[in-house]
Structure formats: C-alpha cells, structure tokens
Write an enzyme that holds these catalytic residues in place. Structure first.
Site, mmCIF file in Angstrom:
data_model
loop_
_atom_site.group_PDB
_atom_site.id
_atom_site.type_symbol
_atom_site.label_atom_id
_atom_site.label_comp_id
_atom_site.label_asym_id
_atom_site.label_seq_id
_atom_site.Cartn_x
_atom_site.Cartn_y
_atom_site.Cartn_z
ATOM 1 N N GLU A 159 9.411 8.267 -17.185
ATOM 2 C CA GLU A 159 8.060 8.818 -17.386
ATOM 3 C C GLU A 159 7.552 8.485 -18.787
ATOM 4 O O GLU A 159 6.392 8.129 -18.988
ATOM 5 C CB GLU A 159 8.058 10.335 -17.198
ATOM 6 C CG GLU A 159 8.152 10.760 -15.740
ATOM 7 C CD GLU A 159 8.264 12.265 -15.587
ATOM 8 O OE1 GLU A 159 7.565 13.007 -16.289
ATOM 9 O OE2 GLU A 159 9.087 12.717 -14.758
ATOM 10 N N HIS A 219 0.829 -1.223 0.000
ATOM 11 C CA HIS A 219 0.000 0.000 0.000
ATOM 12 C C HIS A 219 0.857 1.264 0.000
ATOM 13 O O HIS A 219 0.421 2.319 0.467
ATOM 14 C CB HIS A 219 -0.956 0.043 1.200
ATOM 15 C CG HIS A 219 -1.659 -1.249 1.456
ATOM 16 N ND1 HIS A 219 -2.840 -1.592 0.849
ATOM 17 C CD2 HIS A 219 -1.312 -2.311 2.228
ATOM 18 C CE1 HIS A 219 -3.216 -2.807 1.248
ATOM 19 N NE2 HIS A 219 -2.295 -3.272 2.083
ATOM 20 N N SER A 249 14.279 21.684 -16.815
ATOM 21 C CA SER A 249 13.069 22.454 -17.082
ATOM 22 C C SER A 249 13.481 23.768 -17.722
ATOM 23 O O SER A 249 14.515 24.337 -17.376
ATOM 24 C CB SER A 249 12.343 22.721 -15.765
ATOM 25 O OG SER A 249 11.533 23.859 -15.881
ATOM 26 N N LYS A 281 15.601 22.006 -11.672
ATOM 27 C CA LYS A 281 14.958 20.726 -11.968
ATOM 28 C C LYS A 281 15.837 19.710 -12.703
ATOM 29 O O LYS A 281 16.607 20.069 -13.578
ATOM 30 C CB LYS A 281 13.703 20.954 -12.814
ATOM 31 C CG LYS A 281 12.623 21.696 -12.082
ATOM 32 C CD LYS A 281 11.815 20.795 -11.185
ATOM 33 C CE LYS A 281 10.710 20.177 -12.008
ATOM 34 N NZ LYS A 281 9.795 19.408 -11.175
#
Ligand code: ARG
Length: 469
Positions: free
Chosen positions: A296, A162, A283, A289
């Site tokens: 992804e 979980h 970024s 970043k």
C-alpha cells in the site's frame, strides 16, 4: 551539526553589506546538498590533480590539497565537521574548511573552476553511484521473481481482463509479466546512466576558463565516459535529472500496479496468497487484521515520484542559458526519487520470498467464470465452424450454464448437443484448466512448456546483465 553564525563569504569582495539573515537561510542549500560530500571531494581531488598535471599547481600544493580533502571526508564521516549555513552549500563549506586546515594552497583549489560546473559534476557523480545501487536492488527483485515463477509454473490462476475472469493462466507466466516490466526498467536505468556519465567540469561559470586545463585528463580520473561538448550546456543542463526522475516514476508505476495486485490477492475476497508477517502490520482496534502496508505504501509513494518529475520539468521550463539559481531546486526532488525507488525495489525484493501461494484457491477461482469458453469456441473452429458462429454457440452454452449453475466442463454431451452437433467426447480435454493452458503453446504463451523456456531465457538475461555493471 550545523552552525549558523555568520562567516566571511568566499564571494564577499564586492559587497559592502552583510547578507540579510533570512536571505542567507533562504538561499542556502547545505542542509540537503551535503549529501554529495563524497562526490564533491572526489571531484576536487581530480581537479587539483589535473591542475598540477598542467602546471597550474605545484606538486606540494596538490598533495596538501588532497590530504586536506581526505581528512575533511573523515571529519564528515565521523560527524565532527561543522556545517555552516552562512557558507551556503556543500562546495563552499568544504573549500572553507580546506583553507582553514592547509592555508594558502586551499585558496588555489577553485582555480579554473566555478561552483556552476562543480555542482553539475557532483550531481552526475552522485546519480551515477545511485543508479548502480538501484540496479543492484532491481536485480535482486528480478531474481526473486524468477525463483517464484519457477516454483509455480504449473499453478493455475484466473487470468483477468477488466478484473473479470478471462482465461486460465500459469502463475509463473503471471510473474514473468512483471519480470518483463523490470527488464525494461533496468534497460531505461542503464540507458539513462550513459547520459549521466558526461563530465561538465571545465565549463567553469559558463564560457570555459583561461587556464590550460585538460578536461579529458580529469574525466579519466573521475570515470566519465564523455566530456560535455559545450560549456553553456554543461552548466545549465539538468535533463539527466529529469530523465532519471521519469525512469523512477515509470518504475514506481510498475511497482504500484504490482502492489495493487498483491493487495487484492491477500484480501479475503481473493485469498490467493499470504504475505509474511514481517511485511504486514496489524490494526490498533481490530485484533483480526493483517494489513498489506508495504505494497500500500509503495502504491502511495508512486505519487511522489510522479510529483518529482513534474517539479523538475517545471523548474527547467523557461530558464534562459546558462546557469540559474533555480537549478539549486533540482536536488530535493532528485534525492527523493532516488530514495523512494531504491527503498521500494529493496523492500519488494525482500518481501517476494515470504509470499505463500494458495494454489487451491487460485484453481477454484479459475474454474469459475467459464474461463475455458474461448477454448470451446476454438474447438468448434477446428471442427469447421466459423469463429463468429462458434462464439455465438458458446455464448448460448454459457447462458445455459449460468441458468443451471454448471461450468462448461460439467455439461454432458447431451446438453452440448442443444448448441452444436460438432461437440464430441474429446471436448473435455480442452475444457480442463490444464488443457486450456497447455494449448497456448507458442512463444510468449502461457503453456507451462513455454513458461519453462521463458524462465531459462530470464536466467540467461540475468546472468548477462550482471556482467554489464
Ligand atoms: N548551491 C548551488 C546549486 O545547487 C551551487 C551553484 C551556485 N552557483 C552560483 N552561481 N550561485 O546550484
């Protein structure tokens, strides 16, 4: 290079009107099926060789066909071949060029054959080649994974259920969980390859041919393990494409789940690993970043793999026997699944060695969240308490820990005595992260000694699978 000027169709005999220009473009597949030119030429050379073997072609005809096809292959490779949309597909483009080059003998190549068995053969040859390429990338990834697992057998991180801290585990053990999934992906690919490696050629349009062909002879030249038993099934079946697309979707689902873990682990909140700069991007607005774009993107690409599978299942549903033009739509989804899976395995295999494991952060996270609570319950059971009662006792100790901001390993024996009289000095060995891991000492467990054995088994497995293909 593609030329759109109208040329005489190889099937034009019974027609009195030219094909509508838009219909011509609409029905053509050459823009995408030209990818199979090598397989088409390979198949045609074998077919011509067989026709000569059974006396349908003369030796000079056979030789001139083979030489012509080899020259065409070179023309295509050197970008000199002019693809024509009017000639619809890769098969007719190559055949028309052959006749242009060698004359009468070229017109005999299609004897005893149809585009229906030809395209099914090309697809199988193509997919067989691609499965072998994909297996190479998959095995590179397996080996990168085992290397990382071996380096990090003694590194402890929180195992989760979980997404909540559950029990401490070895990082090597965690990596080997992914290895198991890759083993099944590999087995599925190899099994799928068996059903791909069946030759449809000789089925002709659907019923077979009146020429004295020797299909086993052709199959031998093309490296097919079997010859399709039924001509109708041979030209219409695409379940080998569907099966591959399932295998690809399942493998991409594995890579997607794995990507999700990597994305979590590089986040500031987890901070368990760092990935090489060459596999991340920045970024355009936020200078600080460093984004995990590769995982992804793989997580995102699993969507198209699922889509391709559904496209193909839907394409096949409702088709009567035998060949239907619907089947021309099988190519783009298949090619896309092949490209997606091959690239994803490759980039993952390249990325794995750039991963830096932040052992201290993993350890600190495992030490939080009462991850050795089950060990305390097991300790009490070994001292004679029933497991349900032990569960209750430890639950109370955890509650006390939450209220007093103390982990179980930080509590004194006096504190423990509020919950049970069976807890002695030896409890501290089971409450450490190392003690907890080491105690799960059975086949498949996370004890480092077991993980080391699992790594040996993984290595043996890898050395065996290399011999198979
Ligand atoms: N381009 C076609 C395909 O991909 C080749 C077979 C065409 N056969 C036919 N009878 N029209 O399926």
């Amino acid at each position: 290079m593609t030329d759109s000027k109208t040329v005489t169709k190889p099937w034009g005999g019974r027609f009195t009107q030219a094909t509508d220009a838009f219909v011509e473009a609409f029905t053509a597949s050459v823009e995408f099926d030209k990818r199979m030119y090598q397989q088409d030429i390979f198949g045609s050379i074998a077919h011509a060789t067989m026709l000569c073997h059974v006396g349908v072609l003369t030796q000079p005809e056979r030789d001139s066909i083979i030489q012509g096809l080899q020259e065409i292959e070179l023309e295509i490779e050197q970008g000199q071949f002019v693809w024509s949309v009017s000639l619809e597909d890769v098969h007719m483009n190559i055949e028309a060029r052959l006749t242009q080059k060698i004359g009468a003998a070229g017109k005999k190549l299609h004897t005893g054959r149809s585009r229906n068995d030809q395209v099914a053969t090309d697809m199988r040859l193509y997919l067989r080649d691609e499965i072998d390429e994909i297996l190479i990338q998959l095995r590179r990834l397996q080996s990168a994974l085992v290397t990382l697992a071996e380096q990090e057998v003694d590194t402890i991180l929180p195992g989760c259920t979980h997404l909540q801290v559950a029990q401490p585990i070895s990082f090597g053990h965690h990596m080997l969980a992914w290895f198991e999934m890759l083993k099944r992906d590999e087995a599925r690919l190899m099994d799928c390859r068996k059903r791909v490696n069946v030759m449809p050629l000789g089925a002709a349009a659907l019923a077979g041919t009146t020429y004295p062909i020797d299909r086993h002879f052709t199959a031998n030249l093309l490296g097919f393990e079997q010859v399709a038993e039924n001509s109708l099934d041979a030209v219409s079946d695409r379940d080998f494409v569907i099966e591959f697309c399932f295998v690809a979707a399942q493998s991409m689902t594995h890579l997607s789940r794995w990507s999700e873990e990597l994305i979590l682990w590089v986040s500031q909140q987890f901070d368990f690993i760092e990935m090489g700069d060459s596999f991340c991007t920045g970024s355009s607005i936020m200078p600080q970043k460093k984004n995990p774009d590769v995982p992804e993107l793989i997580r995102g690409k699993s969507g198209r793999a699922n889509g391709n599978l559904i496209t193909l299942l839907t394409l096949m549903k409702g088709q009567p026997l035998a060949y239907n033009k619907d089947n021309q739509e099988d190519k783009e989804p298949l090619f896309d699944s092949v490209d997606t899976l091959k690239a994803s395995f490759r980039v993952f295999a390249d990325m794995m060695p750039t991963i830096i494991v932040k052992k201290e952060n993993m350890r600190a996270a495992a030490a939080k969240g009462f991850s050795t609570a089950t060990d305390l319950a097991d300790y009490l059971v070994k001292k004679g308490t029933a497991f349900r009662d032990a569960h209750e006792v430890v639950g109370k100790a955890v509650r006390y820990g939450i209220d007093n901001n103390k982990d179980l390993s930080e509590m004194t024996l006096v504190e423990f005595s509020q919950f049970s009289s069976d807890i002695d000095e030896d409890v501290y060995t089971v409450l450490t992260l190392e003690g907890s891991c080491a105690a799960r000492d059975h086949f498949g467990g996370t004890a480092p000694s077991q993980v080391r054995q699992a790594i040996q088994r993984a290595k043996t497995y890898m050395s065996m699978s290399e011999e198979k293909v």
